[in-house]
Design a protein around this motif. Structure first.
Motif, PDB file in Angstrom:
ATOM      1  N   ARG A  35       0.835  -1.207   0.000  1.00  0.00           N
ATOM      2  CA  ARG A  35       0.000   0.000   0.000  1.00  0.00           C
ATOM      3  C   ARG A  35       0.866   1.252   0.000  1.00  0.00           C
ATOM      4  NH1 ARG A  35      -3.151  -1.078   4.208  1.00  0.00           N
ATOM      5  NH2 ARG A  35      -1.950   0.237   5.582  1.00  0.00           N
ATOM      6  N   GLU A  36       1.931   1.260   0.807  1.00  0.00           N
ATOM      7  CA  GLU A  36       2.831   2.423   0.867  1.00  0.00           C
ATOM      8  C   GLU A  36       3.469   2.714  -0.487  1.00  0.00           C
ATOM      9  OE1 GLU A  36       5.642   1.514   3.945  1.00  0.00           O
ATOM     10  OE2 GLU A  36       4.270   2.128   5.545  1.00  0.00           O
ATOM     11  N   LYS A  37       3.718   1.683  -1.262  1.00  0.00           N
ATOM     12  CA  LYS A  37       4.339   1.857  -2.582  1.00  0.00           C
ATOM     13  C   LYS A  37       3.311   2.120  -3.673  1.00  0.00           C
ATOM     14  CE  LYS A  37       8.210   1.335  -0.702  1.00  0.00           C
ATOM     15  NZ  LYS A  37       8.777   2.549  -0.187  1.00  0.00           N
ATOM     16  N   GLY A  38       2.031   2.165  -3.303  1.00  0.00           N
ATOM     17  CA  GLY A  38       0.985   2.481  -4.263  1.00  0.00           C
ATOM     18  C   GLY A  38       0.604   1.328  -5.169  1.00  0.00           C
ATOM     19  N   LEU A  39       0.979   0.105  -4.781  1.00  0.00           N
ATOM     20  CA  LEU A  39       0.677  -1.054  -5.619  1.00  0.00           C
ATOM     21  C   LEU A  39      -0.714  -1.616  -5.358  1.00  0.00           C
ATOM     22  CD1 LEU A  39       4.159  -2.744  -5.325  1.00  0.00           C
ATOM     23  CD2 LEU A  39       3.234  -1.562  -7.313  1.00  0.00           C
ATOM     24  N   ILE A  40      -1.207  -1.429  -4.145  1.00  0.00           N
ATOM     25  CA  ILE A  40      -2.564  -1.869  -3.817  1.00  0.00           C
ATOM     26  C   ILE A  40      -3.305  -0.723  -3.155  1.00  0.00           C
ATOM     27  CG2 ILE A  40      -1.914  -4.305  -3.580  1.00  0.00           C
ATOM     28  CD1 ILE A  40      -2.083  -3.931  -0.511  1.00  0.00           C
ATOM     29  N   LYS A  41      -4.617  -0.859  -3.116  1.00  0.00           N
ATOM     30  CA  LYS A  41      -5.450   0.123  -2.423  1.00  0.00           C
ATOM     31  C   LYS A  41      -6.393  -0.633  -1.500  1.00  0.00           C
ATOM     32  CE  LYS A  41      -8.565   0.276  -6.344  1.00  0.00           C
ATOM     33  NZ  LYS A  41      -9.131   1.046  -7.423  1.00  0.00           N
ATOM     34  N   SER A  42      -6.915   0.089  -0.541  1.00  0.00           N
ATOM     35  CA  SER A  42      -7.838  -0.543   0.400  1.00  0.00           C
ATOM     36  C   SER A  42      -9.143   0.240   0.420  1.00  0.00           C
ATOM     37  CB  SER A  42      -7.227  -0.596   1.801  1.00  0.00           C
ATOM     38  OG  SER A  42      -6.949   0.709   2.266  1.00  0.00           O
ATOM     39  N   ILE A  43     -10.214  -0.488   0.700  1.00  0.00           N
ATOM     40  CA  ILE A  43     -11.524   0.141   0.839  1.00  0.00           C
ATOM     41  C   ILE A  43     -12.218  -0.495   2.037  1.00  0.00           C
ATOM     42  CG2 ILE A  43     -12.609  -1.456  -0.792  1.00  0.00           C
ATOM     43  CD1 ILE A  43     -14.402   0.961  -1.608  1.00  0.00           C
ATOM     44  N   ARG A  44     -12.807   0.350   2.858  1.00  0.00           N
ATOM     45  CA  ARG A  44     -13.511  -0.121   4.051  1.00  0.00           C
ATOM     46  C   ARG A  44     -14.971  -0.387   3.684  1.00  0.00           C
ATOM     47  NH1 ARG A  44     -12.893  -0.305   9.447  1.00  0.00           N
ATOM     48  NH2 ARG A  44     -10.881   0.729   9.399  1.00  0.00           N
ATOM     49  N   LYS A  45     -15.448  -1.561   4.108  1.00  0.00           N
ATOM     50  CA  LYS A  45     -16.862  -1.926   3.948  1.00  0.00           C
ATOM     51  C   LYS A  45     -17.344  -2.345   5.326  1.00  0.00           C
ATOM     52  CE  LYS A  45     -16.350  -3.353  -0.845  1.00  0.00           C
ATOM     53  NZ  LYS A  45     -16.433  -4.435  -1.820  1.00  0.00           N
ATOM     54  N   GLY A  46     -17.936  -1.412   6.048  1.00  0.00           N
ATOM     55  CA  GLY A  46     -18.323  -1.665   7.431  1.00  0.00           C
ATOM     56  C   GLY A  46     -17.080  -1.830   8.282  1.00  0.00           C
ATOM     57  N   LYS A  47     -16.969  -2.958   8.971  1.00  0.00           N
ATOM     58  CA  LYS A  47     -15.792  -3.223   9.793  1.00  0.00           C
ATOM     59  C   LYS A  47     -14.668  -3.901   9.008  1.00  0.00           C
ATOM     60  CE  LYS A  47     -18.253  -3.583  14.149  1.00  0.00           C
ATOM     61  NZ  LYS A  47     -18.420  -4.348  15.379  1.00  0.00           N
ATOM     62  N   PHE A  59     -10.991  -4.272   2.560  1.00  0.00           N
ATOM     63  CA  PHE A  59     -10.681  -5.108   1.415  1.00  0.00           C
ATOM     64  C   PHE A  59      -9.570  -4.455   0.598  1.00  0.00           C
ATOM     65  CE2 PHE A  59     -14.828  -6.525   2.664  1.00  0.00           C
ATOM     66  CZ  PHE A  59     -14.777  -7.892   2.440  1.00  0.00           C
ATOM     67  N   TYR A  60      -8.696  -5.293   0.069  1.00  0.00           N
ATOM     68  CA  TYR A  60      -7.546  -4.829  -0.699  1.00  0.00           C
ATOM     69  C   TYR A  60      -7.700  -5.241  -2.151  1.00  0.00           C
ATOM     70  CZ  TYR A  60      -5.642  -4.053   3.891  1.00  0.00           C
ATOM     71  OH  TYR A  60      -5.466  -3.590   5.168  1.00  0.00           O
ATOM     72  N   SER A  61      -7.215  -4.376  -3.040  1.00  0.00           N
ATOM     73  CA  SER A  61      -7.267  -4.658  -4.471  1.00  0.00           C
ATOM     74  C   SER A  61      -6.059  -4.004  -5.145  1.00  0.00           C
ATOM     75  CB  SER A  61      -8.573  -4.149  -5.082  1.00  0.00           C
ATOM     76  OG  SER A  61      -8.678  -2.749  -4.908  1.00  0.00           O
ATOM     77  N   ILE A  62      -5.844  -4.371  -6.396  1.00  0.00           N
ATOM     78  CA  ILE A  62      -4.737  -3.819  -7.183  1.00  0.00           C
ATOM     79  C   ILE A  62      -5.024  -2.345  -7.459  1.00  0.00           C
ATOM     80  CG2 ILE A  62      -3.524  -3.949  -9.400  1.00  0.00           C
ATOM     81  CD1 ILE A  62      -2.985  -6.362  -7.621  1.00  0.00           C
ATOM     82  N   ALA A  63      -4.024  -1.506  -7.247  1.00  0.00           N
ATOM     83  CA  ALA A  63      -4.211  -0.068  -7.451  1.00  0.00           C
ATOM     84  C   ALA A  63      -4.117   0.314  -8.923  1.00  0.00           C
ATOM     85  CB  ALA A  63      -3.178   0.717  -6.638  1.00  0.00           C
TER      86      ALA A  63
END
Length: 132
Positions: free
Chosen positions: A98-110, A113-117
């Protein structure tokens, strides 16, 4: 103008002879090389960022995570199962990616989830994997 140490001057003279460079002095050729280096210095910050990305991509576990996230977005517990790793280890690798910008995260309630950026970068990684 840079003072050229004698041993380096001798090497540059031999190099210029090998390359067939005539009509120019050693100082002029060295000045040209220094100018090339200055051009690169302008891009220094971008090069540091790229080096960080390459370091992240050089880790086997990080690549495994990226290949899993290529298939679908996943939370930490799904990655733990798929990778057979403990939560702290998975979280560590996710933080680096995430720090390198390769993945992103999204919060869904508690849940997070991570995905390719960037799918374009993923295509480059896949191309490298195909050709090694």
């Amino acid at each position: 103008m840079m003072r050229i140490p004698r041993d380096l001057r001798e090497r540059v003279v031999r190099l210029m002879e090998l390359k067939g460079i005539r009509g120019r002095g050693v100082e002029e050729y060295v000045e040209e090389l220094l100018n090339l280096s200055e051009d690169i210095a302008v891009e220094k910050e971008s090069l540091y960022r790229a080096a960080g990305v390459f370091r992240a991509l050089s880790d086997f576990e990080n690549l495994r995570i990226l290949m899993l996230l290529k298939k679908r977005e996943m939370c930490v517990c799904e990655l733990m199962v798929a990778l057979n790793m403990k939560q702290p280890a998975v979280s560590y690798h996710l933080r680096l990616l995430r720090e390198k910008g390769l993945i992103k995260s999204i919060r869904k309630g508690k849940w997070i989830f991570y995905s390719i950026a960037d799918r374009k970068l993923l295509k480059v990684i896949e191309k490298v994997i195909e050709n090694v």
